[in-house]
Scaffold this active site. Structure first.
Site, PDB file in Angstrom:
ATOM      1  N   SER A  21       1.171  -1.236  -0.352  1.00  0.00           N
ATOM      2  CA  SER A  21       0.060   0.213   0.074  1.00  0.00           C
ATOM      3  C   SER A  21       1.118   1.321  -0.390  1.00  0.00           C
ATOM      4  O   SER A  21       1.901   1.812   0.662  1.00  0.00           O
ATOM      5  CB  SER A  21      -0.900   0.039   1.505  1.00  0.00           C
ATOM      6  N   LYS A  45      -3.716   2.488  -2.530  1.00  0.00           N
ATOM      7  CA  LYS A  45      -3.300   3.513  -1.313  1.00  0.00           C
ATOM      8  C   LYS A  45      -4.352   3.887  -0.012  1.00  0.00           C
ATOM      9  O   LYS A  45      -5.485   3.526  -0.116  1.00  0.00           O
ATOM     10  CB  LYS A  45      -2.872   4.506  -1.999  1.00  0.00           C
ATOM     11  N   CYS A 129       0.160   4.097  10.773  1.00  0.00           N
ATOM     12  CA  CYS A 129       0.734   5.207   9.574  1.00  0.00           C
ATOM     13  C   CYS A 129       1.348   6.356  10.607  1.00  0.00           C
ATOM     14  O   CYS A 129       0.877   6.630  11.582  1.00  0.00           O
ATOM     15  CB  CYS A 129      -0.573   6.396   9.084  1.00  0.00           C
ATOM     16  N   LYS A 164      -2.460  -3.844  10.238  1.00  0.00           N
ATOM     17  CA  LYS A 164      -0.929  -4.008   9.302  1.00  0.00           C
ATOM     18  C   LYS A 164      -0.370  -2.787  10.212  1.00  0.00           C
ATOM     19  O   LYS A 164      -0.734  -2.369  11.731  1.00  0.00           O
ATOM     20  CB  LYS A 164      -1.112  -2.744   8.244  1.00  0.00           C
ATOM     21  N   THR A 192       6.518   0.536   7.773  1.00  0.00           N
ATOM     22  CA  THR A 192       7.596   2.018   7.456  1.00  0.00           C
ATOM     23  C   THR A 192       8.390   2.409   9.166  1.00  0.00           C
ATOM     24  O   THR A 192       7.776   2.908   9.752  1.00  0.00           O
ATOM     25  CB  THR A 192       7.806   3.450   6.966  1.00  0.00           C
ATOM     26  N   GLY A 242       8.642  -5.228   3.388  1.00  0.00           N
ATOM     27  CA  GLY A 242       9.941  -4.583   4.154  1.00  0.00           C
ATOM     28  C   GLY A 242      11.081  -4.324   2.922  1.00  0.00           C
ATOM     29  O   GLY A 242      11.910  -5.313   3.418  1.00  0.00           O
TER      30      GLY A 242
HETATM   31  C1  SIN Z   1       1.719   7.995   4.181  1.00  0.00           C
HETATM   32  O1  SIN Z   1       0.606   8.286   3.793  1.00  0.00           O
HETATM   33  O2  SIN Z   1       1.435   9.360   5.177  1.00  0.00           O
HETATM   34  C2  SIN Z   1       2.149   6.555   4.444  1.00  0.00           C
HETATM   35  C3  SIN Z   1       1.471   5.899   5.147  1.00  0.00           C
HETATM   36  C4  SIN Z   1       1.706   5.026   5.877  1.00  0.00           C
HETATM   37  O3  SIN Z   1       3.197   4.622   6.058  1.00  0.00           O
HETATM   38  O4  SIN Z   1       0.936   3.885   6.444  1.00  0.00           O
END
Ligand code: SIN
Length: 303
Positions: A21, A45, A129, A164, A192, A242
């Site tokens: 995503s 997304k 996020c 997630k 991340t 990852g």
């Molecule tokens: C973002 O849109 O800031 C990234 C989404 C995420 O890392 O979950």
């Protein structure tokens, strides 16, 4: 040739390679490069209840073997996705995974109900996020909040629910157990890693949001280790991601305990990265005379 079919949370996938995503939009741009039907699935997304413009620019920065992003969940909103994007993706013979972020627990439930009625195959619940104040990591770092969101989404969804997970926690296994205990059908990891890059001339952070999420090849060993940790903590299926760029990277992730993999940042370097990864897995299986990709999952032999 080796069999790449996988059953994940009761859903059949033609191969174990998905797009991660946030790195593939809703597939339209990549669909100009290749037939999206070749993918195991597309994770779209991240969606929110209302449209979002995201964070101010700059919101992307390159790092050594990786990138930082602070996109801030830019998206057209769940209703517009169902109206305009889902029919496009449904033209392809591939699974569609909707990723959702809510400001509140009930918002997660409402989005899950709409998307499962609209016919997505799996709902991926983003509690990780790192770039927004509400609707992300503040849920994913607290096992009780993860359990609450999971229960609400599970109650509202007719399709499998995948949570997630954030790597920005002390014990990711504890969070995974909370998700499983609350009824999650699967988990995906890692989102991340929190990071920051500073421009030494201006002395300011490169990202307008100051911090962002680190992804790309640099994070692969962190992700592999966390997938292995979570494999030893829960029995629900794992989507591992990852830093996967190659078939061998994916094989590592599968051996660590993932049942399927998602390719993310590599899409920005090689638009056909997921297909390269799929073919790389097949090549590995053939070279090792392994009949099915399912034989790899969790097959790491520890010292
Ligand atoms: C973002 O849109 O800031 C990234 C989404 C995420 O890392 O979950």
């Amino acid at each position: 040739m080796a069999d790449l079919h996988v059953s994940f949370a009761g859903i059949a996938f033609k191969n174990p390679v998905l797009t991660a995503s946030g790195t593939f939009g809703f597939g339209r741009e990549y669909g100009e490069y290749y037939d999206l039907s070749e993918l195991g699935g597309v994770c779209v997304k991240g969606l929110t209840a209302a449209p979002r413009l995201g964070n101010p620019a700059p919101r992307i920065a390159e790092t050594a073997m990786g990138m930082l992003n602070s996109v801030g969940l830019q998206n057209p909103g769940v209703d517009e996705f169902i109206r305009a994007e889902l029919p496009f993706l449904r033209r392809y013979d591939t699974r569609v995974i909707a990723n959702i972020s809510g400001n509140t627990v009930s918002e997660y439930g409402e989005m899950a109900a709409k998307l499962s009625d609209a016919g997505v195959d799996i709902i991926e619940v983003n509690v990780s996020c790192p770039n927004v104040h509400a609707g992300g990591m503040q849920f994913g770092t607290d096992p009780r909040a993860v359990a609450e969101v999971t229960r609400e989404v599970r109650r509202n969804s007719r399709v499998p629910v995948m949570i997630k997970l954030s790597p920005n926690v002390t014990d990711i296994a504890e969070i995974a157990r909370a998700a499983e205990g609350a009824g999650a059908d699967a988990v995906s990891l890692i989102n991340t890693l929190l990071g920051m890059k500073i421009d030494v001339n201006t002395r300011k952070p490169v990202l307008a949001n100051n911090t962002g999420g680190l992804s790309g090849a640099a994070v692969l060993p962190v992700a592999v280790k966390m997938v292995w940790q979570v494999r030893n903590a829960v029995s629900i299926p794992i989507l591992g991601m990852g830093g996967i760029f190659t078939g061998e990277d994916a094989v590592e992730m599968l051996l660590a305990g993932a049942d399927m993999v998602a390719v993310g940042t590599a899409n920005f370097t090689y638009p056909d990265a997921p297909l390269r990864v799929r073919d790389g897995i097949a090549k590995y299986l053939d070279a090792k005379k392994i009949r099915s990709v399912t034989e790899l999952s969790g097959a790491v032999e520890m010292h």
